[in-house]
Scaffold this motif. Structure first.
Motif, mmCIF file in Angstrom:
data_model
loop_
_atom_site.group_PDB
_atom_site.id
_atom_site.type_symbol
_atom_site.label_atom_id
_atom_site.label_comp_id
_atom_site.label_asym_id
_atom_site.label_seq_id
_atom_site.Cartn_x
_atom_site.Cartn_y
_atom_site.Cartn_z
ATOM 1 N N CYS A 101 0.848 -1.193 0.000
ATOM 2 C CA CYS A 101 0.000 0.000 0.000
ATOM 3 C C CYS A 101 0.887 1.247 0.000
ATOM 4 C CB CYS A 101 -0.909 0.010 1.226
ATOM 5 S SG CYS A 101 -1.912 1.512 1.346
ATOM 6 N N PRO A 102 0.808 2.085 -1.050
ATOM 7 C CA PRO A 102 1.679 3.259 -1.111
ATOM 8 C C PRO A 102 1.364 4.312 -0.050
ATOM 9 C CG PRO A 102 0.151 3.270 -2.949
ATOM 10 C CD PRO A 102 -0.023 1.957 -2.241
ATOM 11 N N ALA A 103 0.169 4.261 0.513
ATOM 12 C CA ALA A 103 -0.203 5.223 1.550
ATOM 13 C C ALA A 103 -0.035 4.656 2.957
ATOM 14 C CB ALA A 103 -1.645 5.671 1.351
ATOM 15 N N ALA A 104 0.437 3.417 3.060
ATOM 16 C CA ALA A 104 0.658 2.745 4.350
ATOM 17 C C ALA A 104 -0.606 2.719 5.212
ATOM 18 C CB ALA A 104 1.814 3.397 5.100
ATOM 19 N N CYS A 105 -1.733 2.393 4.586
ATOM 20 C CA CYS A 105 -3.001 2.306 5.316
ATOM 21 C C CYS A 105 -3.117 1.017 6.126
ATOM 22 C CB CYS A 105 -4.171 2.399 4.338
ATOM 23 S SG CYS A 105 -4.331 3.997 3.535
ATOM 24 N N TYR A 106 -2.366 -0.014 5.731
ATOM 25 C CA TYR A 106 -2.411 -1.316 6.397
ATOM 26 C C TYR A 106 -1.187 -1.470 7.294
ATOM 27 C CZ TYR A 106 -5.923 -2.513 2.918
ATOM 28 O OH TYR A 106 -7.045 -2.541 2.134
ATOM 29 N N THR A 107 -1.416 -1.957 8.513
ATOM 30 C CA THR A 107 -0.333 -2.154 9.465
ATOM 31 C C THR A 107 -0.382 -3.572 10.005
ATOM 32 O OG1 THR A 107 -0.533 0.156 10.149
ATOM 33 C CG2 THR A 107 0.719 -1.291 11.604
ATOM 34 N N ARG A 108 0.778 -4.213 10.046
ATOM 35 C CA ARG A 108 0.886 -5.563 10.624
ATOM 36 C C ARG A 108 1.166 -5.404 12.108
ATOM 37 N NH1 ARG A 108 5.066 -9.880 8.223
ATOM 38 N NH2 ARG A 108 3.371 -11.313 7.844
ATOM 39 N N GLU A 109 0.298 -5.980 12.921
ATOM 40 C CA GLU A 109 0.455 -5.925 14.372
ATOM 41 C C GLU A 109 1.310 -7.096 14.843
ATOM 42 O OE1 GLU A 109 -0.556 -3.306 15.928
ATOM 43 O OE2 GLU A 109 -1.764 -2.486 14.294
ATOM 44 N N GLY A 110 1.839 -6.994 16.045
ATOM 45 C CA GLY A 110 2.708 -8.026 16.591
ATOM 46 C C GLY A 110 2.057 -9.388 16.725
ATOM 47 N N ASP A 111 0.737 -9.414 16.907
ATOM 48 C CA ASP A 111 0.043 -10.691 17.076
ATOM 49 C C ASP A 111 -0.454 -11.271 15.752
ATOM 50 O OD1 ASP A 111 -2.002 -8.939 16.489
ATOM 51 O OD2 ASP A 111 -3.188 -9.369 18.288
ATOM 52 N N GLY A 112 -0.066 -10.660 14.623
ATOM 53 C CA GLY A 112 -0.458 -11.170 13.315
ATOM 54 C C GLY A 112 -1.678 -10.508 12.712
ATOM 55 N N ARG A 113 -2.358 -9.681 13.492
ATOM 56 C CA ARG A 113 -3.522 -8.975 12.961
ATOM 57 C C ARG A 113 -3.075 -7.910 11.963
ATOM 58 N NH1 ARG A 113 -6.028 -5.639 16.335
ATOM 59 N NH2 ARG A 113 -4.210 -5.562 17.677
ATOM 60 N N VAL A 114 -3.985 -7.523 11.083
ATOM 61 C CA VAL A 114 -3.764 -6.416 10.161
ATOM 62 C C VAL A 114 -4.791 -5.349 10.492
ATOM 63 C CG1 VAL A 114 -3.854 -5.665 7.761
ATOM 64 C CG2 VAL A 114 -2.847 -7.873 8.329
ATOM 65 N N THR A 115 -4.323 -4.139 10.745
ATOM 66 C CA THR A 115 -5.247 -3.038 10.982
ATOM 67 C C THR A 115 -5.262 -2.136 9.756
ATOM 68 O OG1 THR A 115 -3.525 -1.764 12.094
ATOM 69 C CG2 THR A 115 -4.972 -3.050 13.486
ATOM 70 N N LEU A 116 -6.406 -1.530 9.526
ATOM 71 C CA LEU A 116 -6.615 -0.676 8.366
ATOM 72 C C LEU A 116 -7.119 0.679 8.809
ATOM 73 C CD1 LEU A 116 -7.087 -0.057 5.329
ATOM 74 C CD2 LEU A 116 -9.277 -1.245 5.549
ATOM 75 N N ILE A 117 -6.420 1.719 8.397
ATOM 76 C CA ILE A 117 -6.864 3.095 8.620
ATOM 77 C C ILE A 117 -6.898 3.743 7.242
ATOM 78 C CG2 ILE A 117 -6.374 5.312 9.711
ATOM 79 C CD1 ILE A 117 -4.936 3.731 11.915
ATOM 80 N N THR A 118 -8.088 4.074 6.764
ATOM 81 C CA THR A 118 -8.243 4.539 5.388
ATOM 82 C C THR A 118 -7.901 6.016 5.194
ATOM 83 O OG1 THR A 118 -10.608 4.988 5.713
ATOM 84 C CG2 THR A 118 -9.989 2.805 4.868
ATOM 85 N N ASP A 119 -7.687 6.742 6.255
ATOM 86 C CA ASP A 119 -7.326 8.161 6.130
ATOM 87 C C ASP A 119 -6.023 8.267 5.339
ATOM 88 O OD1 ASP A 119 -9.366 8.134 7.936
ATOM 89 O OD2 ASP A 119 -8.352 9.316 9.465
ATOM 90 N N GLY A 120 -6.046 8.999 4.259
ATOM 91 C CA GLY A 120 -4.854 9.160 3.443
ATOM 92 C C GLY A 120 -4.768 8.187 2.285
#
Length: 95
Positions: free
Chosen positions: A43-62
């Protein structure tokens, strides 16, 4: 020489509060079935983040509304993506 990050910073994003245009359909698929989590690096806007427990969080701002996440998640089909409502989303400064 201007870096990509500096150009992206000049774009603006109008948040449509409570109505994200991208959603992860099933968080369990991201956490357990998808081992490489390509959305977190592609993702070029870095909207997706890999968490330490394997989850993926999504913040669509930007979000740049490029659709990369739809393509990269094709194997699992776990991204629900549509364009934001009119007047919301990314506002490109340079066209």
């Amino acid at each position: 020489m201007i870096k990509v990050e500096e150009k992206l910073f000049q774009n603006r994003y109008r948040v449509d509060a409570g109505r994200p245009h991208i959603e992860i359909r099933n968080a369990d698929i991201c956490q357990h079935s998808c081992t490489s989590k390509p959305c977190t690096v592609c993702c070029p806007a870095a909207c997706y983040t890999r968490e330490g427990d394997g989850r993926v969080t999504l913040i669509t701002d930007g979000c740049l509304e490029c659709g990369t996440c739809r393509i990269i998640c094709n194997e699992h089909g776990n991204v629900d993506w549509h364009y934001p409502r009119g007047g919301y989303g990314v506002l490109f400064k340079f066209g």
